[in-house]
Structures are given as structure tokens and as C-alpha cells.
Design a protein around this motif. Structure first.
Motif, mmCIF file in Angstrom:
data_model
loop_
_atom_site.group_PDB
_atom_site.id
_atom_site.type_symbol
_atom_site.label_atom_id
_atom_site.label_comp_id
_atom_site.label_asym_id
_atom_site.label_seq_id
_atom_site.Cartn_x
_atom_site.Cartn_y
_atom_site.Cartn_z
ATOM 1 N N ASP A 101 -4.797 2.752 0.060
ATOM 2 C CA ASP A 101 -4.877 1.375 -0.445
ATOM 3 C C ASP A 101 -6.033 1.261 -1.431
ATOM 4 O OD1 ASP A 101 -4.875 -1.337 -0.858
ATOM 5 O OD2 ASP A 101 -4.749 -1.876 1.260
ATOM 6 N N SER B 193 -11.647 1.886 -2.039
ATOM 7 C CA SER B 193 -10.379 2.555 -1.775
ATOM 8 C C SER B 193 -10.338 2.970 -0.314
ATOM 9 C CB SER B 193 -10.185 3.776 -2.686
ATOM 10 O OG SER B 193 -11.187 4.741 -2.464
ATOM 11 N N ILE B 194 -9.156 2.866 0.282
ATOM 12 C CA ILE B 194 -8.957 3.171 1.694
ATOM 13 C C ILE B 194 -7.949 4.308 1.780
ATOM 14 C CG2 ILE B 194 -8.107 2.277 3.899
ATOM 15 C CD1 ILE B 194 -8.975 -0.540 2.867
ATOM 16 N N TRP C 72 0.850 -1.181 0.000
ATOM 17 C CA TRP C 72 0.000 0.000 0.000
ATOM 18 C C TRP C 72 0.892 1.239 0.000
ATOM 19 C CZ3 TRP C 72 0.815 -3.381 3.926
ATOM 20 C CH2 TRP C 72 1.329 -2.887 5.136
ATOM 21 N N VAL D 8 -6.596 6.926 4.745
ATOM 22 C CA VAL D 8 -6.694 7.130 6.187
ATOM 23 C C VAL D 8 -5.548 7.999 6.685
ATOM 24 C CG1 VAL D 8 -6.602 5.955 8.418
ATOM 25 C CG2 VAL D 8 -7.858 4.916 6.528
ATOM 26 N N LEU E 252 -13.011 0.644 9.674
ATOM 27 C CA LEU E 252 -13.735 1.043 8.465
ATOM 28 C C LEU E 252 -15.148 0.477 8.558
ATOM 29 C CD1 LEU E 252 -10.856 0.101 6.009
ATOM 30 C CD2 LEU E 252 -11.471 2.427 6.701
ATOM 31 N N VAL F 297 -15.408 -4.497 2.464
ATOM 32 C CA VAL F 297 -14.136 -3.832 2.183
ATOM 33 C C VAL F 297 -14.371 -2.705 1.191
ATOM 34 C CG1 VAL F 297 -11.757 -4.115 1.393
ATOM 35 C CG2 VAL F 297 -12.907 -6.011 2.549
ATOM 36 N N PRO F 298 -14.108 -1.456 1.579
ATOM 37 C CA PRO F 298 -14.343 -0.336 0.656
ATOM 38 C C PRO F 298 -13.409 -0.398 -0.541
ATOM 39 C CG PRO F 298 -13.244 0.422 2.658
ATOM 40 C CD PRO F 298 -13.613 -1.010 2.889
#
Length: 287
Positions: free
Chosen positions: A160, A180-181, A150, A183, A240, A177-178
Motif C-alpha cells: 500500500d 509505504s506499507i 491496495w 507486509v 505498524l 502512517v508510514p
């Protein structure tokens, strides 16, 4: 683009020291992707851990308000675009391709970034769902790709765009699971990694018998640089929604191919430069 020289915050002593060290080695750290410079490559040939200097320079670089605003606009937008591309082309397990093209694209978009490689552990407790992508997931003789990759693009600690596009043991993971992550430090908690975070059950069993070690002793025997590496690049847990992800980095990764060459001959999705020209550049008004 945001001028790197226009900084409102005072530079940290460590950043100044790194800048001086890089300049003394003949490296110009004002240039995006300065790990490509011949002087940097020469240093890395002498010391394989020198690649970490790039990430340290980026992570300690002071961020002014204008740069933060630029990054907060740019990074989530690019992450969503790349996630959409991966989904459209059904590019499962494409974390290496994704992080490489994103770093090269962020360079062109004026955002500093670097790649991290390690383990990602996903948990949805109330559904009883759990899956891990362990950096240590094999015994000698087994040839398989392990772990996950990532980005870090300050002020974002974790970026990610490929985690959602994996081969799931349980199809229900797709729902939680989204795509795109993205954070920052307000949404990530520093954690102390356990051996279960970094090594699969099979690998733990094999190496436990081989080394006669357990717990943290086994972990630090298998990942000998983790203690020192984690001081600068710690593991984080991210919430998340109903999903919790534990990201445990163990190494810095930077693309060794130009954007023009990434995914050029694999036949697995579109070449990165085509994605840039057809999708990313127009989205950012650069076409």
C-alpha cells in the motif's frame, strides 16, 4: 528477471487446476497481465467474477527461492518510489491510480500482483486516533468515492503506497502512517471482519433500519460475497508501530488501462508512463 518456469517448490493442486482451466479457455497464464488477453476478456464478459481467476492463479502460484528474493528486492523499492511520487505531487486519495500503475510496473519488473478493494480501518489507541475508509459509506442518493485499494504481490500480502496520502480527519495521523506499507504473512494476522469494519456509522444506521438486521447478519446482507471471498482473500490486521490497520478486501481490482494511459489526461500528478520512464526504470537499471 526471474523465469517463472524455474520453480523449486512443487505446484499446488489448485494452481495446476487453475492453469489447466485457463489454458482450456484459450488463455496463456505464463504471460504477465493475462487478464488483458481476448480469451480472458470474453470469459469475464460472460461472468463478471471471472476476474478473480487471475488473483487466484497468482496467490496459489508456487514461489521458488530465486523468485522470492527478486520480489523481496523489487516490491518494497517500487512501493517507496510510488509513495514518494504521490507525496511530491500531493496526490491525496490516489489509491486507484497508485494500485493500477504499480500492477502494470510490477508486470514489467517480473513480479506477479493483483489489486484488492475494500475497507481500511486505522487505529492508534493510546492517542485516541481512529479513521476508516469504508467500502460501504453512503446511502442511496449520495455520490461519493468510498473504500480503499491496495495490492497483493506474493510473498507480500499487503502493498500500500497511498494510505498515507489521504484527507485525514485528524492531522496527527500524518505522524503515524508510514509512506509505504509492505507486509508479508509474518506481520499480518487473519481476522474475522465485523460490520463496523466495512460500513460507516451512517450506512449501518440506514441499512439496519431498512433491513432490520444487525451484526454479522447485516454485514453479510450488505456484502453477500464476503464469506466465500474471504476464504481465499481474508481480512488482515497489521501492526505498524503504534498504528494498527485492519484491511478487509471485498473484491479483486485490476487496471483496465495500459501503463501508457494511466493518469494520462487527469491533470492530477504525472502520467504513469512518465513516472516509469523518468524514475522507476532508471532506479531498476532498465533505462
Amino acid at each position: 528477471m526471474v523465469d517463472e518456469k524455474q520453480r523449486e517448490e512443487p505446484a499446488a493442486d489448485e494452481h495446476d487446476r487453475l492453469t489447466a482451466e485457463l489454458r482450456a479457455a484459450g488463455i496463456d497464464p505464463t504471460k504477465f497481465g493475462f487478464y488483458d488477453q481476448p480469451a480472458f476478456v470474453a470469459m469475464e464478459e460472460r461472468d463478471r467474477n471471472y476476474i478473480q481467476k487471475y488473483a487466484e492463479w497468482v496467490i496459489t502460484r508456487p514461489l521458488n527461492a530465486a523468485y522470492k528474493a527478486h520480489a523481496r528486492t523489487t516490491v518494497p523499492k517500487l512501493a517507496a518510489i510510488i509513495a514518494s511520487e504521490l507525496a511530491e505531487k500531493a496526490m491525496s486519495g490516489a489509491c486507484i491510480t497508485a494500485y493500477g500503475m504499480m500492477i502494470r510496473m510490477l508486470d514489467r519488473l517480473g513480479v506477479w500482483s493483483f489489486g484488492l478493494y475494500g475497507s481500511a480501518n486505522l487505529d492508534v489507541p493510546h492517542r485516541g486516533l481512529r479513521q476508516s475508509f469504508h467500502a460501504i459509506d453512503r446511502a442511496p442518493g449520495l455520490n461519493s468515492v468510498t473504500g480503499h485499494a491496495w495490492l497483493c504481490a506474493p510473498p507480500y500480502l499487503i502493498v500500500d503506497s497511498s494510505l498515507a496520502f489521504q484527507d485525514w480527519a485528524d492531522a496527527q495521523m500524518v505522524d503515524v502512517v508510514p509512506p509505504s506499507i509492505v507486509v508479508d504473512d509474518t506481520a499480518a494476522t487473519v481476522i474475522e471482519p465485523a460490520v463496523e469494519d466495512c460500513a460507516s456509522e451512517g450506512a449501518r444506521h440506514y441499512h439496519r433500519r431498512r433491513l432490520q438486521l444487525t451484526g454479522s447478519d447485516l454485514l453479510h446482507s450488505l456484502e453477500t460475497r464476503l464469506a466465500s471471498f474471504g476464504q481465499r482473500f481474508p481480512a488482515h490486521e497489521v501492526a505498524l508501530g503504534e498504528l494498527s490497520v485492519r484491511y478487509v478486501p471485498v473484491a479483486i481490482r485490476l487496471p483496465n488501462l495500459s501503463l501508457e494511459r494511466i493518469n494520462l489526461e487527469t491533470g492530477w500528478g504525472r502520467p504513469a508512463i512518465t513516472i516509469w520512464a523518468d524514475v522507476v526504470a532508471p532506479a531498476f537499471g532498465l533505462s
